[in-house]
Scaffold this motif. Structure first.
Motif, PDB file in Angstrom:
ATOM      1  N   ARG A 106      56.834  24.484 -57.550  1.00  0.00           N
ATOM      2  CA  ARG A 106      57.820  25.419 -58.087  1.00  0.00           C
ATOM      3  C   ARG A 106      58.969  24.653 -58.734  1.00  0.00           C
ATOM      4  O   ARG A 106      59.790  24.039 -58.038  1.00  0.00           O
ATOM      5  CB  ARG A 106      58.386  26.304 -56.972  1.00  0.00           C
ATOM      6  N   GLU A 107      59.017  24.642 -60.052  1.00  0.00           N
ATOM      7  CA  GLU A 107      60.143  24.075 -60.812  1.00  0.00           C
ATOM      8  C   GLU A 107      60.569  22.712 -60.257  1.00  0.00           C
ATOM      9  O   GLU A 107      61.749  22.464 -59.997  1.00  0.00           O
ATOM     10  CB  GLU A 107      61.334  25.048 -60.781  1.00  0.00           C
ATOM     11  N   THR A 108      59.605  21.828 -60.085  1.00  0.00           N
ATOM     12  CA  THR A 108      59.870  20.529 -59.476  1.00  0.00           C
ATOM     13  C   THR A 108      60.110  19.465 -60.544  1.00  0.00           C
ATOM     14  O   THR A 108      59.291  19.290 -61.448  1.00  0.00           O
ATOM     15  CB  THR A 108      58.685  20.101 -58.592  1.00  0.00           C
ATOM     16  N   SER A 109      61.236  18.769 -60.442  1.00  0.00           N
ATOM     17  CA  SER A 109      61.565  17.686 -61.368  1.00  0.00           C
ATOM     18  C   SER A 109      61.706  16.381 -60.583  1.00  0.00           C
ATOM     19  O   SER A 109      62.443  16.332 -59.587  1.00  0.00           O
ATOM     20  CB  SER A 109      62.869  17.985 -62.114  1.00  0.00           C
ATOM     21  N   LEU A 110      60.989  15.356 -61.030  1.00  0.00           N
ATOM     22  CA  LEU A 110      60.990  14.058 -60.357  1.00  0.00           C
ATOM     23  C   LEU A 110      60.815  12.951 -61.380  1.00  0.00           C
ATOM     24  O   LEU A 110      60.275  13.180 -62.458  1.00  0.00           O
ATOM     25  CB  LEU A 110      59.816  13.956 -59.361  1.00  0.00           C
ATOM     26  N   SER A 111      61.233  11.744 -61.028  1.00  0.00           N
ATOM     27  CA  SER A 111      60.956  10.589 -61.872  1.00  0.00           C
ATOM     28  C   SER A 111      60.534   9.418 -60.995  1.00  0.00           C
ATOM     29  O   SER A 111      60.963   9.297 -59.841  1.00  0.00           O
ATOM     30  CB  SER A 111      62.174  10.213 -62.709  1.00  0.00           C
ATOM     31  N   PHE A 112      59.681   8.580 -61.566  1.00  0.00           N
ATOM     32  CA  PHE A 112      59.172   7.408 -60.869  1.00  0.00           C
ATOM     33  C   PHE A 112      59.468   6.186 -61.742  1.00  0.00           C
ATOM     34  O   PHE A 112      58.740   5.899 -62.696  1.00  0.00           O
ATOM     35  CB  PHE A 112      57.667   7.543 -60.616  1.00  0.00           C
ATOM     36  N   PRO A 113      60.550   5.462 -61.441  1.00  0.00           N
ATOM     37  CA  PRO A 113      60.943   4.314 -62.268  1.00  0.00           C
ATOM     38  C   PRO A 113      59.867   3.228 -62.285  1.00  0.00           C
ATOM     39  O   PRO A 113      59.120   3.066 -61.317  1.00  0.00           O
ATOM     40  CB  PRO A 113      62.222   3.806 -61.584  1.00  0.00           C
ATOM     41  N   ARG A 114      59.798   2.502 -63.365  1.00  0.00           N
ATOM     42  CA  ARG A 114      58.832   1.413 -63.479  1.00  0.00           C
ATOM     43  C   ARG A 114      59.068   0.385 -62.381  1.00  0.00           C
ATOM     44  O   ARG A 114      60.202  -0.001 -62.100  1.00  0.00           O
ATOM     45  CB  ARG A 114      58.942   0.741 -64.842  1.00  0.00           C
ATOM     46  N   GLY A 115      57.987  -0.035 -61.766  1.00  0.00           N
ATOM     47  CA  GLY A 115      58.077  -1.043 -60.726  1.00  0.00           C
ATOM     48  C   GLY A 115      58.386  -0.507 -59.347  1.00  0.00           C
ATOM     49  O   GLY A 115      58.478  -1.271 -58.394  1.00  0.00           O
ATOM     50  N   SER A 116      58.530   0.815 -59.220  1.00  0.00           N
ATOM     51  CA  SER A 116      58.848   1.403 -57.915  1.00  0.00           C
ATOM     52  C   SER A 116      57.574   1.700 -57.132  1.00  0.00           C
ATOM     53  O   SER A 116      56.485   1.812 -57.695  1.00  0.00           O
ATOM     54  CB  SER A 116      59.661   2.685 -58.094  1.00  0.00           C
TER      55      SER A 116
END
Length: 256
Positions: A25-35
């Motif tokens: 449901r309306e989920t916003s996420l980010s996965f930085p490079r190298g994480s």
């Protein structure tokens, strides 16, 4: 921030009308490079759906997914498949190795099926990264469970993906073997552990790892843990310990 994967207002609904079920449901996420990120949550929280959508294996009902900077929302199936092959790798709980092929042949197989020849030395490099360069000629029956899973990791790494997705990668392994596998994954994350860009060069592709797990001890190997419940993000834990993850999961179980 430079992200390997970014999700914007992701919603995934199965069914329609009164029988519709929203997995995300309306989920916003980010996965930085190298994480190295672990995703956790109660059963039915949406973590497997999130992984499938983030990897481009399933399309969201609404929202956008960016993989290695590419907006996937406007891509047809052919272009999406090409992007997955170029930028992602996937490790499943089951090893999915062909018993008649050697470790080296299993690692090379996906690229060959896609009509591509692995770069010179790339297969041996991928096996060396997971500590199996001396097992290149061995068949799965000659390898332990942990070694078979490491072959599966090498298979995912051979195309030098920007992001490596893992769905319960230690689920079929005993405690000791699972720990060895997690040490391997931990070593791969970040600029110092990225996949080699080519034989005889020092350039490396930064490897980002996104892993779904239900085990706090497994999650503790990650840089951060994201907690899902009812299809949405409900918490984040940086530099996690197994005790802190277990406490957060117990709280979710009580409140969900």
């Amino acid at each position: 921030m430079d992200d390997a994967v970014r999700l914007e207002s992701l919603t995934k609904t199965y069914g329609s009308g009164d029988s519709a079920v929203s997995a995300l449901r309306e989920t916003s996420l980010s996965f930085p490079r190298g994480s190295f990120t672990a995703i956790m949550g109660p059963s039915g929280s949406g973590k497997s759906t999130l992984l499938q959508c983030a990897a481009g294996l399933d399309r969201p009902t609404s929202g956008r997914v960016f993989i290695d900077g590419q907006d996937t929302s406007g891509l047809n199936e052919t272009r999406l498949t090409e992007l997955r092959r170029a930028s992602t790798g996937f490790i499943f709980q089951s090893f999915n190795l062909l018993p008649s092929l050697t470790a080296e042949q299993n690692v090379a197989l996906p690229m060959r099926l896609a009509g591509r020849r692995p770069p010179r030395g790339a297969v041996r490099q991928a096996l060396a990264q997971v500590g199996l360069e001396k097992k290149a000629g061995s068949r799965p029956s000659q390898l332990s469970g942990g070694q078979q899973q490491r072959v599966a990791i090498a298979r995912a790494l051979v195309a030098r993906p920007a992001v490596l997705f893992a769905d319960e990668p230690t689920g079929a392994l005993d405690l000791s073997t699972g720990r060895e596998l997690l040490v391997t994954l931990r070593a791969l994350a970040g600029p110092d552990g990225g996949t080699p860009s080519g034989p005889g060069t020092d350039g490396r592709v930064t490897t980002t790892i996104v892993m779904v797990t239900h085990d706090p001890n497994v999650a503790a190997y990650a840089d951060r843990v994201l907690f899902l419940a009812d299809g949405g993000l409900v918490g984040e834990l940086l530099q996690p310990t197994a005790e802190a993850v277990a406490a957060r999961m117990t709280h979710l179980a009580v409140t969900s």
